[in-house]
Each structure stands twice: as C-alpha cells, then as structure tokens.
Design an enzyme around this catalytic site. Structure first.
Site, PDB file in Angstrom:
ATOM      1  N   GLY A 236       0.784  -1.238   0.000  1.00  0.00           N
ATOM      2  CA  GLY A 236       0.000   0.000   0.000  1.00  0.00           C
ATOM      3  C   GLY A 236       0.808   1.276   0.000  1.00  0.00           C
ATOM      4  O   GLY A 236       0.246   2.370  -0.026  1.00  0.00           O
ATOM      5  N   GLU A 271       4.119  -6.864   1.345  1.00  0.00           N
ATOM      6  CA  GLU A 271       3.544  -7.150   0.027  1.00  0.00           C
ATOM      7  C   GLU A 271       3.463  -5.878  -0.828  1.00  0.00           C
ATOM      8  O   GLU A 271       2.379  -5.460  -1.228  1.00  0.00           O
ATOM      9  CB  GLU A 271       2.115  -7.703   0.194  1.00  0.00           C
ATOM     10  CG  GLU A 271       1.988  -8.926   1.066  1.00  0.00           C
ATOM     11  CD  GLU A 271       0.526  -9.260   1.401  1.00  0.00           C
ATOM     12  OE1 GLU A 271      -0.369  -8.402   1.228  1.00  0.00           O
ATOM     13  OE2 GLU A 271       0.285 -10.392   1.841  1.00  0.00           O
ATOM     14  N   PRO A 272       4.585  -5.238  -1.110  1.00  0.00           N
ATOM     15  CA  PRO A 272       4.512  -4.002  -1.895  1.00  0.00           C
ATOM     16  C   PRO A 272       4.263  -4.304  -3.371  1.00  0.00           C
ATOM     17  O   PRO A 272       4.750  -5.300  -3.905  1.00  0.00           O
ATOM     18  CB  PRO A 272       5.908  -3.404  -1.720  1.00  0.00           C
ATOM     19  CG  PRO A 272       6.799  -4.595  -1.547  1.00  0.00           C
ATOM     20  CD  PRO A 272       5.972  -5.624  -0.816  1.00  0.00           C
ATOM     21  N   GLY A 273       3.486  -3.452  -4.010  1.00  0.00           N
ATOM     22  CA  GLY A 273       3.270  -3.558  -5.444  1.00  0.00           C
ATOM     23  C   GLY A 273       3.709  -2.278  -6.107  1.00  0.00           C
ATOM     24  O   GLY A 273       4.763  -2.177  -6.726  1.00  0.00           O
ATOM     25  N   ARG A 274       2.881  -1.246  -5.898  1.00  0.00           N
ATOM     26  CA  ARG A 274       3.088   0.047  -6.551  1.00  0.00           C
ATOM     27  C   ARG A 274       4.491   0.626  -6.334  1.00  0.00           C
ATOM     28  O   ARG A 274       5.101   1.127  -7.272  1.00  0.00           O
ATOM     29  CB  ARG A 274       2.052   1.030  -6.004  1.00  0.00           C
ATOM     30  CG  ARG A 274       1.962   2.333  -6.745  1.00  0.00           C
ATOM     31  CD  ARG A 274       1.050   3.298  -6.006  1.00  0.00           C
ATOM     32  NE  ARG A 274      -0.221   2.713  -5.648  1.00  0.00           N
ATOM     33  CZ  ARG A 274      -1.296   2.697  -6.421  1.00  0.00           C
ATOM     34  NH1 ARG A 274      -1.255   3.259  -7.595  1.00  0.00           N
ATOM     35  NH2 ARG A 274      -2.415   2.121  -6.022  1.00  0.00           N
ATOM     36  N   TYR A 314     -10.070   5.477 -10.914  1.00  0.00           N
ATOM     37  CA  TYR A 314      -9.773   6.061  -9.593  1.00  0.00           C
ATOM     38  C   TYR A 314      -9.575   7.565  -9.641  1.00  0.00           C
ATOM     39  O   TYR A 314      -8.999   8.123  -8.698  1.00  0.00           O
ATOM     40  CB  TYR A 314      -8.478   5.472  -9.020  1.00  0.00           C
ATOM     41  CG  TYR A 314      -8.333   3.991  -9.028  1.00  0.00           C
ATOM     42  CD1 TYR A 314      -9.242   3.171  -8.345  1.00  0.00           C
ATOM     43  CD2 TYR A 314      -7.265   3.374  -9.664  1.00  0.00           C
ATOM     44  CE1 TYR A 314      -9.079   1.796  -8.323  1.00  0.00           C
ATOM     45  CE2 TYR A 314      -7.096   2.000  -9.644  1.00  0.00           C
ATOM     46  CZ  TYR A 314      -8.007   1.217  -8.976  1.00  0.00           C
ATOM     47  OH  TYR A 314      -7.835  -0.131  -8.955  1.00  0.00           O
ATOM     48  N   CYS A 341     -15.258   4.950 -26.531  1.00  0.00           N
ATOM     49  CA  CYS A 341     -16.540   5.643 -26.514  1.00  0.00           C
ATOM     50  C   CYS A 341     -17.143   5.652 -25.112  1.00  0.00           C
ATOM     51  O   CYS A 341     -18.113   4.951 -24.816  1.00  0.00           O
ATOM     52  CB  CYS A 341     -17.479   5.022 -27.526  1.00  0.00           C
ATOM     53  SG  CYS A 341     -16.859   5.319 -29.177  1.00  0.00           S
ATOM     54  N   GLU A 342     -16.517   6.412 -24.260  1.00  0.00           N
ATOM     55  CA  GLU A 342     -16.947   6.632 -22.881  1.00  0.00           C
ATOM     56  C   GLU A 342     -16.452   8.019 -22.500  1.00  0.00           C
ATOM     57  O   GLU A 342     -15.299   8.361 -22.798  1.00  0.00           O
ATOM     58  CB  GLU A 342     -16.260   5.654 -21.911  1.00  0.00           C
ATOM     59  CG  GLU A 342     -16.649   4.211 -22.038  1.00  0.00           C
ATOM     60  CD  GLU A 342     -17.963   3.873 -21.341  1.00  0.00           C
ATOM     61  OE1 GLU A 342     -18.456   4.680 -20.522  1.00  0.00           O
ATOM     62  OE2 GLU A 342     -18.485   2.794 -21.634  1.00  0.00           O
ATOM     63  N   TYR A 370      -0.530  -1.258 -11.909  1.00  0.00           N
ATOM     64  CA  TYR A 370      -1.959  -1.210 -12.249  1.00  0.00           C
ATOM     65  C   TYR A 370      -2.181  -0.543 -13.609  1.00  0.00           C
ATOM     66  O   TYR A 370      -3.154   0.165 -13.822  1.00  0.00           O
ATOM     67  CB  TYR A 370      -2.758  -0.501 -11.137  1.00  0.00           C
ATOM     68  CG  TYR A 370      -2.476  -1.118  -9.785  1.00  0.00           C
ATOM     69  CD1 TYR A 370      -3.052  -2.341  -9.431  1.00  0.00           C
ATOM     70  CD2 TYR A 370      -1.587  -0.525  -8.889  1.00  0.00           C
ATOM     71  CE1 TYR A 370      -2.750  -2.939  -8.222  1.00  0.00           C
ATOM     72  CE2 TYR A 370      -1.282  -1.122  -7.678  1.00  0.00           C
ATOM     73  CZ  TYR A 370      -1.872  -2.324  -7.355  1.00  0.00           C
ATOM     74  OH  TYR A 370      -1.567  -2.924  -6.162  1.00  0.00           O
TER      75      TYR A 370
HETATM   76  C1  LIG Z   1      -3.122  -4.935  -3.835  1.00  0.00           C
HETATM   77  C2  LIG Z   1      -2.534  -5.587  -2.657  1.00  0.00           C
HETATM   78  C3  LIG Z   1      -1.223  -5.306  -2.266  1.00  0.00           C
HETATM   79  C4  LIG Z   1      -0.338  -4.298  -2.973  1.00  0.00           C
HETATM   80  O1  LIG Z   1      -0.751  -2.996  -2.829  1.00  0.00           O
HETATM   81  P1  LIG Z   1       0.182  -1.785  -3.334  1.00  0.00           P
HETATM   82  O2  LIG Z   1      -0.617  -0.591  -3.039  1.00  0.00           O
HETATM   83  O3  LIG Z   1       0.385  -1.980  -4.801  1.00  0.00           O
HETATM   84  O4  LIG Z   1       1.454  -1.861  -2.594  1.00  0.00           O
HETATM   85  C5  LIG Z   1      -0.707  -5.994  -1.183  1.00  0.00           C
HETATM   86  N1  LIG Z   1      -1.444  -6.891  -0.497  1.00  0.00           N
HETATM   87  C6  LIG Z   1      -2.709  -7.184  -0.841  1.00  0.00           C
HETATM   88  C7  LIG Z   1      -3.465  -8.185  -0.060  1.00  0.00           C
HETATM   89  C8  LIG Z   1      -3.305  -6.539  -1.925  1.00  0.00           C
HETATM   90  O5  LIG Z   1      -4.573  -6.822  -2.250  1.00  0.00           O
END
Ligand SMILES: *Cc1c(COP(=O)(O)O)cnc(C)c1O
Length: 409
Positions: A236, A271-274, A314, A341-342, A370
């Site tokens: 997050g 669990e980093p993504g972004r 978002y 077309c939106e 994303y």
């Molecule tokens: C989406 C998600 C993440 C990653 O979130 P980021 O904002 O991209 O870091 C981590 N854990 C869980 C369970 C998620 O659903």
C-alpha cells in the site's frame, strides 16, 4: 534516481531515446526501465534492512512474467490474488515457499492449486474459507499453512476505491471475529495457523496509519495468545504521481517494525506492489487528432482507458509529457483524451501546454503499477505491447495481442 528522464529536452528510458523507440515500434506501448525496478526493490528492502523481511511482490500491480523474473532474481517472493497469478509467479521461477495467497473469494479450484503447490501461506479472509481449506487439505496433503487477515478498522487517507482496512470494507476478519476464530482454531485439524496479515489500502502517502495498524496488531496478538511465525504487514506504500504529493517516510515505522519483530519473535512479510513498479514505466502514445472544442483543445491519443484505466477508475492523476520538449506554448486549455466511446476515457488537462502537433508522441508517466495488469479488450481493442529497456537494449516482453485471434476466439 529514476532512469526515466529528459536529456537535452529528449525523454529517455535509460539509454534509449523514446523518440527512437517510438519510430521503431508501433505505438501505443508500455515502456519499462529495468533499472528503476531493481533500484525500487533495493530501496524498499533498504528501508527495512534491519528487519530483513520477506518481500512478496504484489503480482496484481504488474503480472508480466519478465518483470516477475527480474524481481525473482532480486530475491522477491509473490503475493497473489488468483490461481492465474499463482501460476504466473511459479512460471517466473518464484518458489512456492515465498508465495502468499490473499483474496476474499478464492475458489475451490484456486485453493486446491495452492494446497497442491504447498505455498508459504494462504491468507484466509473468512471462517467459511478456512472450513473449505480444512476439508480440501484433509483429502490432499493434510496440514496446510494459513494466515489470517485482520481488518484493523483503520482509516488510511487514500482514494475511497482503494481503501481496504475499514470495518465497512469487505477484507479480512474484524478484531472480534479474528480472536474468536483463533480460540476455535483446533476444530480445523488440517490447518496450521502460522500468520496474521493486514493490508490497509493502496497509494498511502502517510506513515501514521501503518503505525496505528502495528498497535492494533500488537493488541490483537496478545489477546489471541498465539505465537505467529509470520506477521504479514501488507503493501500500500504510495508513490509521488504529481507535484505536491507527500513522500511517505518509512524510517520511524521501520524502527517500530523492528521492535515489534523482536518482541513477537516473528518473521516480517511485506507485500509491496506500486512502490516497486509504479515509476518503472511510461505509456508511449501518438496524438491521433487535435480537435478544437467549444472552450478547449482535445488531444486525442491512440491509447485509451482500456490500455490504462487508472484515471477512469480512480480519478488518478498521471502526467502526460511530450517526448521532445520545446519552449513554445499553446494558449488556453488542452485535454488529453483517448479513443474509447466513454466520457471517462480521458486523462489529464493542462493550461498553456507546450506546442504539439498531430502525430507527435507523448508519454503517460508512472504507469508501471496497475497499468498493463488492469488493461482490457473493451471496444474490442487488442492488448498493447510491453517493452523493456535495460541500458540500451530493448526487449519485447509482451507482444501486442493479435486482433484476428481476439475476434475469432
Ligand atoms: C493490492 C494488494 C497489495 C499491494 O498494494 P500496493 O498498493 O500496490 O502496494 C498488497 N497486499 C494485498 C493483499 C493486496 O490486495
């Protein structure tokens, strides 16, 4: 330092000029920087070095196998939210003992796959899910490792569509239900409860909600009287998309996590993504048409909300920069929109943008997270290509989808 930057008014991704790439490959396409991904991973790990966490990259942020392979090489595990993502993580070479599986609605088929592959943790989000895993495990392998996701009821200021940690959100178990679940864990003979997990939302730019969550976790763990082997603190962490976005500061939080880890004698998972991939890519598009509106100019580009959905979904702000800068200005308002077309297929507005022409190339910035993973075939448009730059070398890491295959399936 990002490897996506201007040199002499020309936008570069590492040592590749975007203009050259755009003249060689058909737009639109995603263009990634290998070094940004590597540096982001190192920097995230560096923040928590003393904790030595297991980093499980959140595959839903970007599920390109080549990108997963880069992260795997760095030592990353994976956080997956579907059977498909689990298979992609495994295909990229990430070992099952570094994979955690989250999500409120895992199907029987997905759970069977996770049990069969013997992944590190299935993070359950309801008692009924636990019951199903228990039943499946008794027929398959016996004891299966699970984590339990807490809904800490924390309000982390972010867009309402990406908050996950409030009581009204569908994720995790409430404090009361979680404690109750732990009391009765013995009735699930085939489950090994090894972890407690949280994930409070996405694009969070303030560290305070994380600190609060840690407090809630401490309180809940002492009430459950369980020695959790793992504490999974989720992802997050926000990135700066636009001027004025605050930068999240993780030093104090990291110190708190270190204390927490020592006190509860647990292994920390993130669990980093972004944060890992967000700034690693641009979407290169061409201006298809310039069109005069009643009170602004539309720059209609050849990429749409199907290719990059965050602004439509978002209200996300992503800069769109010219790939060659000049000093001339257009008077009035210019709005970048896409072909779908939106009405929501629009990106961003500027006052006094630089002079641009039809057929010029532009770059939607910071689309690595994303972006491609959220893209769709809406309006029967094929998924666009993804390219990776590593120093000077350019690799196609996903081909543009074949239109005939798309319409004949
Ligand atoms: C989406 C998600 C993440 C990653 O979130 P980021 O904002 O991209 O870091 C981590 N854990 C869980 C369970 C998620 O659903």
């Amino acid at each position: 330092m990002s490897a996506i930057k201007y040199k002499n008014n020309n936008l570069f991704v590492e040592n590749a000029s975007v203009k050259n790439v755009a003249s060689k490959y058909k737009t639109p396409f995603y263009l990634y920087s290998n070094s940004n991904i590597v540096e982001n991973y190192k920097s995230f790990y560096g923040n928590f070095k003393k904790v030595d966490p297991l980093i499980c990259f959140s595959v839903k942020a970007n599920s390109n196998i080549k990108i997963l392979k880069i992260l795997k090489k760095m030592g990353s595990g994976a956080d997956v939210v579907s059977g498909g993502e689990l298979l992609k993580a495994l295909k990229s070479g990430i070992k099952p003992n570094k994979i955690v599986f989250s999500g409120v609605g895992k199907t029987e088929e997905e759970l069977k796959l996770a049990i069969k592959k013997n992944i590190l943790l299935i993070n359950i989000e309801s008692e009924n899910e636990a019951a199903l895993i228990n039943k499946l495990a008794s027929k398959m392998r016996g004891k299966t490792s699970i984590g339990i996701r807490l809904n800490p009821d924390i309000n982390a200021p972010t867009h309402k569509k990406i908050s996950t940690g409030k009581a009204e959100d569908k994720f995790g178990l409430s404090k009361k239900n979680l404690i109750e679940f732990c009391r009765n864990i013995k009735k699930f003979e085939n489950l090994k409860l090894e972890a407690i997990s949280v994930h409070i939302g996405s694009q969070i730019l303030n560290e305070n909600p994380y600190k609060k969550t840690l407090k809630v976790l401490a309180e809940i763990i002492s009430k459950t009287k369980i020695n959790f082997k793992f504490v999974d603190l989720g992802g997050g962490f926000g990135i700066t998309y636009k001027k004025g976005d605050r930068k999240i500061i993780l030093k104090d939080y990291s110190n708190l996590v270190e204390k927490f880890m020592k006190k509860y004698n647990c292994k920390i998972i993130f669990e980093p993504g972004r944060t890992i991939v967000g700034n690693s890519a641009i979407l290169v598009a061409k201006i298809q048409y310039l069109k005069k509106g009643a009170n602004k100019i539309f720059a209609i580009i050849n990429a749409g909300m199907n290719d990059f959905m965050r602004p439509a979904l978002y209200d996300a702000i992503h800069n769109i920069f010219p790939i060659i800068k000049n000093k001339k200005k257009i008077k009035g308002t210019l709005e970048f929109v896409g072909p779908i077309c939106e009405t929501t297929c629009k990106f961003i507005k500027y006052k006094n943008y630089q002079k641009i022409n039809q057929s010029d190339y532009v770059a939607i910035m910071d689309v690595g997270a994303y972006g491609a993973s959220l893209s769709s075939n809406y309006n029967t448009k094929p998924l666009i290509a993804e390219l990776l730059v590593s120093k000077k070398k350019i690799t196609i890491i996903r081909r543009k989808q074949d239109l005939l295959k798309l319409i004949n399936n």
